[in-house]
Structures are given as C-alpha cells and as structure tokens.
Design an enzyme around this catalytic site. Structure first.
Site, PDB file in Angstrom:
ATOM      1  N   HIS A   1      51.143  44.739  22.631  1.00  0.00           N
ATOM      2  CA  HIS A   1      51.623  45.224  23.932  1.00  0.00           C
ATOM      3  C   HIS A   1      52.944  44.538  24.304  1.00  0.00           C
ATOM      4  O   HIS A   1      53.044  43.316  24.248  1.00  0.00           O
ATOM      5  CB  HIS A   1      50.589  44.958  25.027  1.00  0.00           C
ATOM      6  CG  HIS A   1      49.443  45.927  25.001  1.00  0.00           C
ATOM      7  ND1 HIS A   1      48.549  46.051  26.027  1.00  0.00           N
ATOM      8  CD2 HIS A   1      49.070  46.827  24.061  1.00  0.00           C
ATOM      9  CE1 HIS A   1      47.658  46.984  25.728  1.00  0.00           C
ATOM     10  NE2 HIS A   1      47.948  47.462  24.534  1.00  0.00           N
TER      11      HIS A   1
ATOM     12  N   TYR B   1      46.972  45.175  36.241  1.00  0.00           N
ATOM     13  CA  TYR B   1      46.458  44.170  37.172  1.00  0.00           C
ATOM     14  C   TYR B   1      46.702  44.710  38.576  1.00  0.00           C
ATOM     15  O   TYR B   1      47.844  44.983  38.935  1.00  0.00           O
ATOM     16  CB  TYR B   1      47.205  42.841  37.022  1.00  0.00           C
ATOM     17  CG  TYR B   1      46.933  42.093  35.729  1.00  0.00           C
ATOM     18  CD1 TYR B   1      47.597  42.414  34.549  1.00  0.00           C
ATOM     19  CD2 TYR B   1      46.018  41.040  35.703  1.00  0.00           C
ATOM     20  CE1 TYR B   1      47.360  41.712  33.372  1.00  0.00           C
ATOM     21  CE2 TYR B   1      45.770  40.326  34.523  1.00  0.00           C
ATOM     22  CZ  TYR B   1      46.442  40.672  33.364  1.00  0.00           C
ATOM     23  OH  TYR B   1      46.203  39.979  32.204  1.00  0.00           O
TER      24      TYR B   1
ATOM     25  N   PRO C   1      40.521  33.568  34.650  1.00  0.00           N
ATOM     26  CA  PRO C   1      40.972  34.453  33.571  1.00  0.00           C
ATOM     27  C   PRO C   1      42.188  35.323  33.900  1.00  0.00           C
ATOM     28  O   PRO C   1      42.676  36.039  33.016  1.00  0.00           O
ATOM     29  CB  PRO C   1      39.746  35.344  33.317  1.00  0.00           C
ATOM     30  CG  PRO C   1      38.986  35.312  34.589  1.00  0.00           C
ATOM     31  CD  PRO C   1      39.232  33.986  35.216  1.00  0.00           C
TER      32      PRO C   1
ATOM     33  N   LYS D   1      44.715  33.030  29.780  1.00  0.00           N
ATOM     34  CA  LYS D   1      45.195  31.821  29.097  1.00  0.00           C
ATOM     35  C   LYS D   1      44.100  30.999  28.417  1.00  0.00           C
ATOM     36  O   LYS D   1      44.399  30.080  27.649  1.00  0.00           O
ATOM     37  CB  LYS D   1      45.931  30.906  30.100  1.00  0.00           C
ATOM     38  CG  LYS D   1      47.274  31.441  30.520  1.00  0.00           C
ATOM     39  CD  LYS D   1      48.314  31.247  29.428  1.00  0.00           C
ATOM     40  CE  LYS D   1      49.571  32.029  29.658  1.00  0.00           C
ATOM     41  NZ  LYS D   1      49.790  33.176  28.785  1.00  0.00           N
TER      42      LYS D   1
ATOM     43  N   TYR E   1      53.444  34.619  30.765  1.00  0.00           N
ATOM     44  CA  TYR E   1      52.386  35.507  30.269  1.00  0.00           C
ATOM     45  C   TYR E   1      52.375  35.560  28.739  1.00  0.00           C
ATOM     46  O   TYR E   1      51.317  35.506  28.119  1.00  0.00           O
ATOM     47  CB  TYR E   1      52.561  36.920  30.856  1.00  0.00           C
ATOM     48  CG  TYR E   1      51.332  37.782  30.665  1.00  0.00           C
ATOM     49  CD1 TYR E   1      50.284  37.765  31.596  1.00  0.00           C
ATOM     50  CD2 TYR E   1      51.191  38.606  29.544  1.00  0.00           C
ATOM     51  CE1 TYR E   1      49.148  38.530  31.415  1.00  0.00           C
ATOM     52  CE2 TYR E   1      50.055  39.375  29.348  1.00  0.00           C
ATOM     53  CZ  TYR E   1      49.034  39.335  30.293  1.00  0.00           C
ATOM     54  OH  TYR E   1      47.898  40.098  30.103  1.00  0.00           O
TER      55      TYR E   1
END
Ligand code: APR
Ligand code: PHB
Length: 428
Positions: free
Chosen positions: A80, A209, A301, A305, A397
């Site tokens: 991704h 998200y 979560p 990570k 990220y």
C-alpha cells in the site's frame, strides 16, 4: 506440532516466547550460527489462533527477508502506498509513497507472519518447546544464567549465555525483575476496539481510518477477499452484545457516504474486543536478560506499530548478539536498551497521537467531549491540507529510520542539524 530435535541442556541464547519477537529473533540467530532454544508456554495452534494487526513497515519486511521467511509475504501481501482519513463526511488520501520519497507498507496479517516463522523454525530443526510450563529464570545477573521449565510432566534446566524475554505483556521475564530495578509508564484508554474478520471484499483499495462523532472506525484487510474491520466500543461491552448486523450497521454509520455505499457485509469468522494501552518498561536490559517486543512495551493499535516495534527490538538485539559472538564486542549489547527505548518512545508518541486524534473521548478532563471533537476536526482539516503535517504523519506511519541511519544522514547545512554533532564534520 511435535518437538523437532532433542532439547539441549545448554545453549547460547534462551528465548522465552514464540510470538513474532521470539520466533524472528530465533531465526535470525540460527541463520547467523548462534545456538538458541525457544520456550513457549502455549501450543503452536493456540499461538496461531490469535488475531493481531497486519501492517508491516519496510524495515520489518526487510528483516523477515533477512530471516528467510519473506517468500509468501511477497506473494500474498498487499503493498500500500497510501492510507485514507475519513472525517466530517469526506475521505482524504495521505500519499505515503510520495510524501516519504517512495516508501510503502505491506499489508500482511501478523498471524501469517507467525505461521511463516513457525514453519521456518520447524524446517531448520532448531529446538523449540511448545507447552513449556512454569518457566523460571535463574541468575540472570551472573555470567551463567539458567532457565528451568516443565515439559510433559518433567522438569528441565537450560544453561545459557543470554536470556531473551520475548514473552509478551503477561510473560514471566518482566515479572522476574525486582521492582526497584524497573520503571513502568502506563496509560490505559477509556475505550476498546471491537474487531471482526469476514470474507468479503475490502471497502476501498487502502485502509480507512475514520474519526466520527459516534466513535472511531477502521476498515482494514487481509487480502482482496478478506477484511479486518474495527469500531471503537465501550470497555463494558461484551462480544455477545454485538451481533454481526449491529457491527456492520455501526461501522457504516461511522464512514463517509461513498465508503458506506461500497461496503459489502457478510458473516464474521472472528470477533473480539481488545483494550487500548500505552505501556513502556525501562530499562530493557537486566544483566544477561533482555526484554523485546510486548514484554517491554505496548502501543494502542491505531498506528499499527506493535509488531513493527517488536521487529525493531529484534533487529537491535540480533545484531548485538551477532557482534558479541563474531567479534567479542559488547557495544551493541551495552547500548541495546538505550537504542531500543529511543525508538520505542517515538512509536509510543505516534500511536498516542493518532489514538487521541481519531477516537471519541468521553466528556471529562482535558479536550474531551464536544470541545475535543471540534479540536480533532480542526487538526484533521489542517493535517490533510498541509504538506508538512502530512509528511510528519507519513514518515511515522511507514516507519522512522534506524538510529544508525539517522546518525549517518546528519550533517551541517540540513534543516534540523543537531549542534551536538562535531562541527568539523564537512557537509556532504
Ligand atoms: N513462558 C513461555 N512463554 C510465554 C510465557 C511464559 N511464562 N508467557 C507468555 N509466553 C508466550 C505467549 O504465549 C506468546 O506466544 O510468549 C509469546 C509472546 O508473544 P506476543 O504476545 O505475540 O508478543 P511478541 O512476540 O512480543 O509480539 C509482539 O504481538 O501482541 C502483538 O501488538 C503486538 O504486534 C505485536 C506483537
Ligand atoms: C489490522 O489490519 O488489523 C490493523 C491495521 C491497521 C491498524 C491496526 C490494525 O492501525
């Protein structure tokens, strides 16, 4: 699964726990010719039954390749280059790849990572004991540590040079350290995540998200035909309170109209509730005992990570042991705790930040309730329109560079150059 080889009474590194940390460390050490024995309290089937997150940073992918277990991940995993943030009724893409100079993440479930590592361990013939009961650590402050355990009703003892505590948050290793030698830092969040696994196509090509007045939601995936979705729920909720129909309806209500329209629903094949916690234990070394992964730290979560941080510890620790056995140098071992914690706290900060930005916090102290939601919306609006803010999110990220890489790239003339670096260094 049967025990592949007779278990020795002596090894170089005794590894407690066969989660991703212990198995990955064991595989890397085995490849480097360093003897190790893995002791796991549960059965292999039990370990594989746990559903965990599924986003791997490039450094984690590289380490799995180095351990020789990357083949299926590259075949079945999904690469991704971005994520989507949903808020105020719309969705905004964060182009991770462009913002970070080409970095991506690999979407591949932790269960599959664990399976690949277990298969490699079995194929290598390196010793691993499942259902090792009542593991106890002895003399880890001395040069001759030992581990004792019971297997099939018989008590055994394993002498070693080092003990790697890879036994997760509830393990015996951290619990064996006298209270006065360890510090704990903890924050428990006032909500949980309800997750389901279902064999339906993903809502979108990338993860979504979502910040919503009803609470956080996340649409993730395991493949093009299997999804992993979450909704923020109350800590009092029980899985039985959430029928599949209620879950899908709630998820739909927390997404933007386009995503909600594209959502395909289906029966869940797994459903569970997990609490959210930030936790760090300091230091991560006690004599010959080293903590790694969830044994030393937990992140909520939201930033994906947990596994990546475990892999980062294992990277530092495996290199430290390799350096010790190959060159008789203990610099890596002596610096393990400092280096690992420096990275841990950055991941803790990022995971706390994303959790704070995206969840509904009950009204009370601080920026919570309605004020908090307005603040979050303003920050998200800023974030998706500022290249600087998006870059910060993106680089965290996809995973920050390792310490040695940072040191190498530091030089005068770059923004953020650290004045503590010797000035005689010439610009590159
Ligand atoms: N003796 C032997 N093994 C033990 C003991 C014990 N006393 N206590 C726990 N274990 C085992 C557990 O059964 C488990 O299989 O240690 C293993 C620890 O594995 P994880 O909890 O998966 O921890 P870790 O390997 O550090 O993985 C970190 O997993 O929880 C996620 O978010 C986390 O993704 C991160 C990753
Ligand atoms: C998951 O796929 O389970 C997942 C993905 C991203 C997260 C957390 C969990 O941030």
């Amino acid at each position: 699964m049967s025990t592949p080889t007779p278990i020795p009474h002596r090894t170089q590194v005794a590894i407690i726990g066969a989660g991703p940390s212990g198995l990955l460390l064991g595989q890397l050490l085995h490849k480097a010719g360093i003897d190790n024995v893995v002791l796991e309290a549960r059965s292999a089937e039990y370990v594989l039954g746990r559903i965990r997150a599924g986003v791997l940073e490039q450094v984690c992918v590289d380490l799995l390749d180095e351990a020789g277990v990357g083949e299926r991940m590259h075949r079945e995993g999904l690469v991704h280059g971005g994520i989507e943030l949903a808020f105020a009724g719309a969705r905004h893409r964060i182009d991770l790849q462009t913002l970070t100079g080409g970095k991506t993440v690999m979407v591949y479930g932790q269960t599959e990572v664990t399976r690949d590592l277990m298969d490699a361990r079995a194929a290598s013939g390196a010793p691993i004991v499942y259902e090792a009961a009542d593991v106890q650590l002895h003399d880890f402050d001395s040069a001759t540590p030992r581990v004792s355990y019971t297997h099939e009703g018989v008590r055994h003892e394993l002498a070693c040079d080092f003990i790697a505590g890879c036994d997760g948050f509830h393990g015996v290793c951290r619990a064996s350290i006298p209270k006065e030698r360890i510090q704990h830092f903890e924050r428990v969040y006032p909500f949980g995540w309800l997750g389901i696994l279902a064999d339906v196509p993903p809502v979108a090509d990338e993860l979504i998200y979502s910040n919503h007045a009803r609470g956080f939601a996340l649409c993730s995936m395991r493949s093009k035909t299997r999804v992993r979705h979450y909704v923020q729920c109350s800590l009092q909720d029980k899985v039985e309170d959430w029928s599949d129909a209620r879950f899908w309806e709630e998820l739909k209500s927390r997404l933007d109209p386009e995503a909600a329209e594209h959502m395909v629903t289906g029966p869940s094949i797994e459903k569970s509730i997990a609490p959210l916690r930030s936790f760090v234990a300091e230091p991560m070394r006690f004599g010959q005992l080293f903590l790694a992964g969830d044994a030393a730290h937990i992140v909520p979560p939201t930033g994906a990570k947990g596994l990546n941080l475990a892999a980062a510890d294992v990277r530092y620790l495996s290199r430290a042991f390799m350096e010790f056995y190959a060159d008789k140098r203990s610099a890596g071992i002596d610096d393990y705790s400092r280096k690992a914690l420096r990275r841990v706290w950055k991941a803790e900060r990022f995971s706390w930040y994303l959790t704070s930005l995206l969840h509904k916090f009950p009204a009370g102290a601080g920026d919570t309730g309605e004020v908090g939601h307005r603040m979050q919306t303003a920050e998200l609006d800023y974030l998706v329109h500022s290249t600087a803010a998006m870059t910060s999110l993106a680089e965290n990220y996809v995973g920050l560079p390792f310490e040695e890489l940072i040191e190498r790239s530091k030089h005068p003339g770059r923004p953020g150059y650290s004045k503590s670096i010797p000035q005689k260094q010439k610009p590159l």
